[in-house]
Design a protein around this motif. Sequence first.
Motif, PDB file in Angstrom:
ATOM      1  N   GLN A  72      -2.163  -0.341  10.418  1.00  0.00           N
ATOM      2  CA  GLN A  72      -2.221   0.771   9.783  1.00  0.00           C
ATOM      3  C   GLN A  72      -3.731   1.784   9.516  1.00  0.00           C
ATOM      4  O   GLN A  72      -3.971   2.338   8.085  1.00  0.00           O
ATOM      5  N   LYS A  73      -4.580   1.607  10.398  1.00  0.00           N
ATOM      6  CA  LYS A  73      -5.947   2.455  10.454  1.00  0.00           C
ATOM      7  C   LYS A  73      -6.675   1.417   9.060  1.00  0.00           C
ATOM      8  O   LYS A  73      -7.005   2.825   8.665  1.00  0.00           O
ATOM      9  N   GLY A  74      -6.464   0.379   8.809  1.00  0.00           N
ATOM     10  CA  GLY A  74      -6.901  -0.111   7.496  1.00  0.00           C
ATOM     11  C   GLY A  74      -7.490  -1.237   7.746  1.00  0.00           C
ATOM     12  O   GLY A  74      -7.633  -1.649   8.711  1.00  0.00           O
ATOM     13  N   GLU A  75      -9.366  -1.512   6.556  1.00  0.00           N
ATOM     14  CA  GLU A  75      -9.506  -1.466   6.995  1.00  0.00           C
ATOM     15  C   GLU A  75      -9.479  -3.877   6.288  1.00  0.00           C
ATOM     16  O   GLU A  75      -8.890  -3.523   5.464  1.00  0.00           O
ATOM     17  N   ASN A 126       0.657  -1.351  -0.703  1.00  0.00           N
ATOM     18  CA  ASN A 126      -0.401  -0.231   0.217  1.00  0.00           C
ATOM     19  C   ASN A 126       0.840   0.989   0.286  1.00  0.00           C
ATOM     20  O   ASN A 126       0.278   2.271   0.835  1.00  0.00           O
ATOM     21  N   GLY A 172      -0.998   3.944  -1.963  1.00  0.00           N
ATOM     22  CA  GLY A 172      -2.212   4.254  -1.194  1.00  0.00           C
ATOM     23  C   GLY A 172      -3.316   3.856  -1.732  1.00  0.00           C
ATOM     24  O   GLY A 172      -4.512   3.824  -1.747  1.00  0.00           O
ATOM     25  N   VAL A 212      -4.903   0.707  -1.732  1.00  0.00           N
ATOM     26  CA  VAL A 212      -5.502  -0.787  -1.292  1.00  0.00           C
ATOM     27  C   VAL A 212      -6.232  -0.024  -0.112  1.00  0.00           C
ATOM     28  O   VAL A 212      -6.469   0.824   0.696  1.00  0.00           O
ATOM     29  N   SER A 213      -8.003  -0.266  -0.896  1.00  0.00           N
ATOM     30  CA  SER A 213      -8.854   0.029   0.252  1.00  0.00           C
ATOM     31  C   SER A 213      -9.110  -1.222   1.376  1.00  0.00           C
ATOM     32  O   SER A 213      -9.474  -0.793   2.394  1.00  0.00           O
ATOM     33  N   GLN A 214      -9.078  -1.981   0.961  1.00  0.00           N
ATOM     34  CA  GLN A 214      -9.089  -2.809   2.015  1.00  0.00           C
ATOM     35  C   GLN A 214      -8.078  -4.293   1.599  1.00  0.00           C
ATOM     36  O   GLN A 214      -8.147  -5.537   0.307  1.00  0.00           O
ATOM     37  N   TYR A 215      -7.910  -4.761   2.707  1.00  0.00           N
ATOM     38  CA  TYR A 215      -6.992  -6.204   2.982  1.00  0.00           C
ATOM     39  C   TYR A 215      -8.040  -7.915   2.999  1.00  0.00           C
ATOM     40  O   TYR A 215      -9.219  -7.710   3.539  1.00  0.00           O
TER      41      TYR A 215
HETATM   42  C1  LIG Z   1      -4.377   2.598   1.844  1.00  0.00           C
HETATM   43  O1  LIG Z   1      -3.462   4.126   2.045  1.00  0.00           O
HETATM   44  C2  LIG Z   1      -4.468   4.641   1.737  1.00  0.00           C
HETATM   45  C3  LIG Z   1      -3.677   5.984   2.467  1.00  0.00           C
HETATM   46  O2  LIG Z   1      -2.175   5.814   2.801  1.00  0.00           O
HETATM   47  C4  LIG Z   1      -4.869   4.624   3.374  1.00  0.00           C
HETATM   48  O3  LIG Z   1      -6.151   5.697   3.117  1.00  0.00           O
HETATM   49  C5  LIG Z   1      -5.736   3.499   3.690  1.00  0.00           C
HETATM   50  O4  LIG Z   1      -6.471   3.065   3.842  1.00  0.00           O
HETATM   51  C6  LIG Z   1      -5.066   2.345   3.123  1.00  0.00           C
HETATM   52  N1  LIG Z   1      -5.439   0.874   3.072  1.00  0.00           N
HETATM   53  C7  LIG Z   1      -5.253   0.387   4.210  1.00  0.00           C
HETATM   54  C8  LIG Z   1      -6.047  -0.931   4.314  1.00  0.00           C
HETATM   55  O5  LIG Z   1      -4.730   0.515   5.162  1.00  0.00           O
END
Ligand SMILES: *[C@@H]1O[C@H](CO)[C@@H](O)[C@H](O)[C@H]1NC(C)=O
Length: 519
Positions: A291-294, A236, A239, A241-244
Amino acid sequence: MMRSMTIAAAALLAEASAVNTSLSLLPASPISQSHVPQFVSYSFEPAFWVEFFGEPNAPRNLTYTLLNHLHERGARPIIRAGGITMDSMIFDPNQNASVVRTENGRGGIYRTIVGPAFYRSWDNFPEGTTFVSTLNFGNNSLPIARDLALASYNLQKDKIVHYELGNEPTNYPTSRWQGSTKAYVDQWLSFITQINDALGGNKTGHSNGKWWASSATTDITPLKVRPADLIPAGINNTGQVSQYSIHSYAFATCEPARERLATIPNILNHTDLLRYADHEIYPSAKLAMEQKGEWVIGEFNSIACSGKPGVSDSFAQALWTADVELIYAVRNATSVHLHQGATLVFQSNQQLNTPGDDGTPGFSSYSLLYPINSTKRGEARVLPVFVSQLLVVEALSEGGRIAALKTPEGVAEREFSAYAIFHAAGSRVKKIVVLNLKLYYAGQDEERGLVVLGLGDHKGATVKRMTAPSVDEKDAAKVTWAGQSFKNGVAAGELNIEKLVPGEKLFVRDSEAVLLTFE
Ligand SMILES: *[C@@H]1O[C@H](CO)[C@@H](O)[C@H](O)[C@H]1NC(C)=O
Ligand SMILES: *[C@@H]1O[C@H](CO)[C@@H](O)[C@H](O)[C@H]1NC(C)=O
Ligand SMILES: *[C@@H]1O[C@H](CO)[C@@H](O)[C@H](O)[C@H]1NC(C)=O
Ligand SMILES: *[C@@H]1O[C@H](CO)[C@@H](O)[C@H](O)[C@H]1NC(C)=O
Ligand SMILES: *[C@@H]1O[C@H](CO)[C@@H](O)[C@H](O)[C@H]1NC(C)=O
Ligand SMILES: *[C@@H]1O[C@H](CO)[C@@H](O)[C@H](O)[C@H]1NC(C)=O
Ligand SMILES: *[C@@H]1O[C@H](CO)[C@@H](O)[C@H](O)[C@H]1NC(C)=O
Ligand SMILES: *[C@@H]1O[C@H](CO)[C@@H](O)[C@H](O)[C@H]1NC(C)=O
Ligand SMILES: *[C@@H]1O[C@H](CO)[C@@H](O)[C@H](O)[C@H]1NC(C)=O
């Protein structure tokens, strides 16, 4: 013997087979995020799309009827037309049919050709349904992947929430990336950058930042591309990747050794379901959340390679699905996509399941339904698992946040699972789900046992029960949610919502689940 629903729990306690205990409503896990209406979602093998959904002008009623039940309850499933056959999927702008399979005479699928009608059929879904546009990475061809992306964009851009390039790269030939995570990441990024450009610019186009990443299984393979491997490898960094997305299959009938383990007692061992979730899935989920990711379970079901008749087409599958979806809800999956399809001949040459004798689909026995009459599975019908979807949707409705509860005294952890559900904002327990996973089989000599749970002081509650005559019941007409069954899609029988008076205990029979809502 089926006990009358009206007998109070107190009376049942007199019976020898009753366990008298109490359930603490103090969370025994972190309380989850607030769940979205997309939590209960699906994955449908694209090769069998027409069997499940029909053509745009001739929709297959049974499948849509089931989706409508979920929509009426506020759910908004995301549909992923994904699975193994997306990796040999090709777009043909001149094809009239939604999907044409290129097969050998024994049901082996070499290619799945989709025409514009495949995307147009998305308009038949209930209002508000969104989709994952899935792209072929298996053929290692940018034009094939790009043309699928363009076709989906041109015909349905408003309905696409994510794009996905490749299904289970862990199962590709080792020669593709020689087991190198970096080689995989480089090629994946190169493809998506070029596809983004084709869709209007790699920093501004429609697919920019909308990509599911990983799509890996948890099998041990030379190529390591679970999110826990891909995140440190920089998947990512741009930037995108929307979701894993992770695939979850703890059991399989792909070969005899694993087939022997795919039994009702094993799939309903709650301790083992926790072990799988915590060891195989959660490390990737945790890293994504850091990473604050979904993260999502982009594809899952009980028993890989199309299920196991006698297990996944029985009421056991309903108990399994409810428990596993709630296990992932506690761990903050944004959505969980229950996979639907039919036997894939090329998936394994040692698998238990086969297509129909004439090469027609041998529908997976873990699906919600057999969508059409077939030589292999008989009459089109809904399977016992369907009621679990109503339970989970109703449990997590209105942004519910969920936590696991402690196993009560006198009950084994492997045979019991319970959850508390909170309002999106509030700190009061609004609902509880209890699954009594102790096995009760048809024809078992002993009387069916039950657990009677004290809930402390409460001001009364309503109870909906997911039940069947036994854990191995295969006739969906005998499997009910709040008194109603769904074998032909429509609700049959009278709605039965039980009431608990203030302070009253809750009873749950062996092989049964309940959703209790406090007043
Ligand atoms: C990937 O990176 C983008 C930009 O920093 C961020 O907005 C997004 O949440 C990230 N995706 C994940 C799944 O962590
Ligand atoms: C059930 O347990 C409660 C709490 O321990 C106890 O007060 C009650 O007498 C028990 N009931 C029966 C029928 O054993
Ligand atoms: C789920 O997310 C919530 C925040 O919404 C967090 O407090 C909790 O620890 C997370 N649960 C897990 C198991 O990671
Ligand atoms: C589809 O099924 C529903 C429920 O059984 C029924 O009301 C409706 O008329 C059916 N539609 C078609 C086109 O058969
Ligand atoms: C596709 O549909 C068009 C328009 O209805 C028709 O003219 C054509 O013959 C069809 N092609 C095939 C291969 O069925
Ligand atoms: C795509 O890959 C499949 C499986 O390897 C193969 O059978 C098929 O011929 C390929 N199709 C194209 C158009 O390359
Ligand atoms: C698209 O991405 C490539 C590779 O990162 C880069 O070289 C190119 O400048 C980008 N194009 C646009 C329009 O951003
Ligand atoms: C249930 O699963 C746990 C964890 O994998 C295992 O240790 C235990 O032996 C299993 N119990 C039974 C009865 O199979
Ligand atoms: C499916 O099978 C049932 C029962 O045999 C039959 O009544 C029905 O007409 C069949 N439907 C189709 C579309 O062939």
